[in-house]
Enzyme design. Structure first.
Site, short mmCIF file in Angstrom:
data_model
loop_
_atom_site.label_atom_id
_atom_site.label_comp_id
_atom_site.label_asym_id
_atom_site.label_seq_id
_atom_site.Cartn_x
_atom_site.Cartn_y
_atom_site.Cartn_z
N HIS A 148 0.89 -1.16 0.00
CA HIS A 148 0.00 0.00 0.00
C HIS A 148 0.93 1.21 0.00
O HIS A 148 1.34 1.71 1.06
CB HIS A 148 -0.90 0.03 1.23
CG HIS A 148 -1.66 -1.24 1.48
ND1 HIS A 148 -2.51 -1.79 0.56
CD2 HIS A 148 -1.69 -2.06 2.56
CE1 HIS A 148 -3.05 -2.89 1.07
NE2 HIS A 148 -2.56 -3.08 2.27
N GLN A 184 0.94 4.48 2.33
CA GLN A 184 1.16 4.38 3.77
C GLN A 184 2.62 4.65 4.15
O GLN A 184 2.93 4.86 5.33
CB GLN A 184 0.70 3.02 4.28
CG GLN A 184 -0.81 2.84 4.20
CD GLN A 184 -1.28 1.47 4.67
OE1 GLN A 184 -0.54 0.72 5.30
NE2 GLN A 184 -2.52 1.14 4.35
N ARG A 192 -5.57 1.80 12.27
CA ARG A 192 -6.40 2.06 11.10
C ARG A 192 -7.11 3.40 11.21
O ARG A 192 -7.25 4.13 10.21
CB ARG A 192 -7.43 0.92 10.92
CG ARG A 192 -8.18 0.99 9.61
CD ARG A 192 -9.20 -0.13 9.48
NE ARG A 192 -10.32 0.05 10.38
CZ ARG A 192 -11.49 -0.58 10.25
NH1 ARG A 192 -11.66 -1.46 9.27
NH2 ARG A 192 -12.47 -0.39 11.10
N TYR A 226 -6.20 0.66 -3.01
CA TYR A 226 -7.60 0.91 -2.65
C TYR A 226 -7.92 2.38 -2.43
O TYR A 226 -9.05 2.73 -2.08
CB TYR A 226 -8.02 0.09 -1.43
CG TYR A 226 -7.23 0.29 -0.15
CD1 TYR A 226 -7.56 1.29 0.74
CD2 TYR A 226 -6.20 -0.58 0.18
CE1 TYR A 226 -6.87 1.45 1.93
CE2 TYR A 226 -5.49 -0.44 1.36
CZ TYR A 226 -5.84 0.57 2.24
OH TYR A 226 -5.15 0.72 3.42
N HIS A 274 -10.98 -6.68 -1.38
CA HIS A 274 -10.18 -6.28 -0.22
C HIS A 274 -10.11 -7.36 0.86
O HIS A 274 -9.04 -7.71 1.35
CB HIS A 274 -10.73 -4.99 0.39
CG HIS A 274 -9.97 -4.53 1.59
ND1 HIS A 274 -10.28 -4.96 2.88
CD2 HIS A 274 -8.92 -3.68 1.73
CE1 HIS A 274 -9.44 -4.41 3.74
NE2 HIS A 274 -8.61 -3.62 3.07
N ARG A 282 -14.58 -8.97 4.84
CA ARG A 282 -15.30 -7.92 5.57
C ARG A 282 -15.80 -6.83 4.63
O ARG A 282 -16.88 -6.29 4.81
CB ARG A 282 -14.39 -7.28 6.62
CG ARG A 282 -13.97 -8.17 7.76
CD ARG A 282 -13.08 -7.45 8.76
NE ARG A 282 -11.78 -7.10 8.19
CZ ARG A 282 -11.39 -5.88 7.86
NH1 ARG A 282 -12.22 -4.85 8.01
NH2 ARG A 282 -10.18 -5.65 7.38
N HIS A 323 -6.99 -9.83 1.27
CA HIS A 323 -6.61 -9.91 2.69
C HIS A 323 -7.44 -11.01 3.34
O HIS A 323 -8.66 -11.07 3.14
CB HIS A 323 -6.94 -8.60 3.42
CG HIS A 323 -6.07 -7.45 3.06
ND1 HIS A 323 -6.57 -6.19 2.81
CD2 HIS A 323 -4.73 -7.33 2.94
CE1 HIS A 323 -5.58 -5.35 2.55
NE2 HIS A 323 -4.45 -6.02 2.62
N HIS A 340 -1.58 -12.40 4.29
CA HIS A 340 -1.47 -12.61 5.75
C HIS A 340 -1.82 -14.05 6.12
O HIS A 340 -0.95 -14.80 6.52
CB HIS A 340 -2.30 -11.62 6.56
CG HIS A 340 -2.01 -10.19 6.27
ND1 HIS A 340 -0.74 -9.65 6.38
CD2 HIS A 340 -2.81 -9.17 5.87
CE1 HIS A 340 -0.77 -8.38 6.06
NE2 HIS A 340 -2.01 -8.05 5.73
N ASP A 343 3.71 -4.36 2.55
CA ASP A 343 2.42 -3.95 3.08
C ASP A 343 2.36 -2.47 3.42
O ASP A 343 2.26 -1.63 2.51
CB ASP A 343 2.09 -4.82 4.30
CG ASP A 343 0.63 -4.75 4.71
OD1 ASP A 343 -0.11 -3.90 4.18
OD2 ASP A 343 0.21 -5.54 5.55
#
Length: 454
Positions: A57, A60, A81, A120, A207, A210, A232, A269, A320
Site C-alpha cells: 500500500h 502508507q 487504522r 484501494y 479487499h 469484511r 486480505h 497474511h 504492506d
C-alpha cells in the site's frame, strides 16, 4: 541486446562461476558459464534472481513513524487504522504519485524487481470519484514508469465496513465502489496499462471478506477474474470472529469452500488459521502473501510456517504498510517470528539445508507466481529480474558461495545490493537508483505540502 557478467550466479541448477548472460527485450536470452566478460558488459560480483514484493500500500509509506505513540488503553491494528483514515483525508494525486515513486525506488534499492500494488485509494477526499475514475491508478502507473519497477497493479474492491454489508464509514469513503463502478475502474486501468512496459500486469483485489459480500465477490470474479487475484484474509482474531459469526465459517475455510481459489490467487497474511485450513490452503496452489515486518508492527501474530511448508505451500513476501522497506528484514523477521514462537532454530526449511537459501528461493518463486511474472529463477526465457550483491562486503566476505544467502538473510543489510534489473531495466547501479535525486526531491516537496495541510 545487453549483457551481464557475474563472478558467481545462483541458477535454478545451483551456483555457477563466471557467468555471462545476454538480455533481449527484457528477458534472459542466453547463459554461458566459465567464460570471460566482453566489452560493454555490466560486471557484477554475485547475481541472484530478484524477488517480487507481492503486497504494497504505497501511500502508507508517508505515515511511517507517525503511529508509534501509545494511546491510552491497548493499541492495536484497529487504532492504527483510525489514524490511517485521518491521514488519507488530505492526500492529493500529485502526493500519491510522489510517495509511490519513493516507495518503488526504495524497493529496488533493497533488491525487489517488481511490486504488487494493492491499490484501494480511489476517490477524492469526500468520496466523490475523480472525473477520470482511475485517476489514482494512473498515478501509481506513472510512479512505476518513473522508477522502472515491474508493476502488477491490483485495484481493490472495497464496498462495506464489515460483514453483513454495513455502510462504509466516513474514513473509508475514498475506497468505496460497487461492483459496476469497480469494473469500470478496472477496465480503465487495463487500458492505461497498455502504455506501460510489456511486463506490467493488472489483476484485481477483493479487499477482504469484511469489505465485500459473497454475492459481490462472485460477481466480480465472473466479470474481472482474469489474472492475479489478491485478498486480505485472517489477519486479525477480531476479523476471524466477525467472519465466522456473519458467514458461518472461518475466513480461509469459507473462501476455499466458496471461491475458485487456485494458483492465480494470493491470500495476504492468512495469519490465524487452523491446521486443517493451513493444509487446505497449501493444497489449493495459492500463494501465501506474508508481510512479516508490517505483521510485527501491527501486532498481527506469526504465520503457521512449519505446517504450511510441510504441506508444500507456496509463499512470497511483501512490505504492506511500507513502514520499513527492506527485503532482508522481511525474510529474517519471517524466520525469527517462527523461532520466537516455537523456541527453536532454523525452522523454515524442509528437512535439512540452508535456511537462508530456502527462504530466498521460495519467496522468489512465490512472489513471481503471485504477480504473474515469468521470474523467480535465472533461466533463459524468464524476465531479467536480477539483483547483484557484493560478496566482499564485510558482512559477507567470510562466507562460501553456498553460505551467501544465509549471510544475506541473517547478517547483512540491504546496502549489499549493488545493481538491480527489472525486466532488463538497469535501475540500480553502484547501490543507487538512477533517478534517486530527482525522486527524493519530488517526495520532499510533496510532503511539505501535505504536512502543511495536516
Amino acid at each position: 541486446m545487453t549483457a551481464v557478467f557475474a563472478q558467481n550466479a545462483l541458477l535454478d541448477t545451483g551456483w555457477a562461476r563466471n557467468l555471462r548472460m545476454q538480455i533481449k527485450d527484457g528477458r534472459i536470452s542466453t547463459l554461458t558459464q566459465d567464460t570471460t566478460p566482453q566489452a560493454g558488459d555490466s560486471c557484477v560480483d554475485t547475481l541472484l534472481p530478484a524477488l517480487s514484493n507481492l503486497h504494497s500500500h504505497a501511500f502508507q509509506r508517508a505515515m511511517a513513524g507517525m503511529t508509534e505513540y501509545r494511546l491510552a488503553g491497548r493499541d492495536s491494528f484497529w487504532t492504527w487504522r483510525d489514524l490511517m483514515y485521518r491521514f488519507i483525508a488530505h492526500l492529493n494525486p500529485d502526493q500519491v504519485q510522489a510517495i509511490a515513486a519513493l516507495v518503488y525506488l526504495e524497493m529496488q534499492e533493497a533488491g525487489y524487481a517488481a511490486v504488487g500494488e494493492f491499490h484501494y485509494l480511489h476517490h477524492q477526499p469526500d468520496g466523490q470519484p475523480y472525473d477520470h475514475l482511475a485517476e489514482l491508478s494512473d498515478r501509481i502507473m506513472a510512479a512505476a514508469v518513473e522508477t522502472g519497477i515491474g508493476l502488477t497493479h491490483l485495484p481493490v474492491l472495497y464496498s462495506y465496513a464489515g460483514v453483513g454489508e454495513h455502510p462504509l464509514e466516513q474514513g473509508q469513503k475514498r475506497f468505496g465502489n460497487d461492483v459496476d463502478r469497480f469494473c469500470a475502474l478496472v477496465d480503465q486501468a487495463r487500458a492505461a496499462a497498455t502504455n506501460l512496459p510489456g511486463d506490467c500486469r493488472v489483476g484485481i483485489a477483493p479487499h477482504s471478506l469484511r469489505a465485500t459480500s459473497p454475492r459481490d465477490l462472485a460477481e466480480v470474479l465472473q466479470a474481472q477474474g482474469q489474472g492475479p487475484i489478491h485478498i486480505h484474509i485472517a489477519e486479525q482474531p477480531k476479523e476471524v470472529a466477525e467472519v465466522q459469526a456473519g458467514l458461518g465459517a472461518r475466513p480461509v475455510e469459507w473462501l476455499l469452500a466458496n471461491a475458485p481459489v487456485d494458483a492465480n490467487w494470493c491470500l495476504i497474511h492468512a495469519t490465524h488459521m487452523t491446521g486443517a485450513e493451513t493444509q487446505a490452503m497449501a493444497r489449493s496452489g495459492a500463494v501465501a502473501g506474508l508481510c512479516p515486518v508490517t505483521e510485527a508492527n501491527l501486532g498481527d501474530g506469526p504465520f503457521n510456517g512449519p505446517a504450511y511448508l510441510a504441506a508444500d505451500g507456496a509463499f512470497g513476501v511483501g512490505s504492506d504498510s511500507n513502514v520499513l522497506i527492506s527485503l532482508t528484514e522481511e525474510l529474517r523477521t519471517l524466520e525469527y517470528s517462527q523461532r520466537l514462537r516455537d523456541l527453536s532454530r532454523n525452522v523454515l526449511v524442509a528437512g535439512e539445508g540452508s535456511v537462508g537459501q530456502s527462504l530466498y528461493s521460495k519467496a522468489a518463486l512465490g512472489g513471481a507466481q503471485a504477480l504473474a511474472r515469468d521470474a523467480g529463477q535465472i533461466t533463459p526465457g524468464n524476465l531479467a529480474d536480477l539483483v547483484a550483491i557484493d560478496s566482499q562486503h564485510p558482512s559477507l566476505c567470510t562466507l562460501r558461495p553456498d553460505q551467501l544467502l544465509d549471510g544475506l538473510v541473517f547478517a547483512a543489510k540491504d546496502h549489499v545490493v549493488t545493481d538491480l534489473w527489472s525486466a532488463g531495466r538497469h535501475q540500480v547501479q553502484s547501490g543507487r537508483h538512477v533517478q534517486r535525486d530527482r525522486i527524493i526531491a519530488s517526495y520532499r516537496n510533496a510532503m511539505r505540502t501535505l504536512l502543511a495541510a495536516l
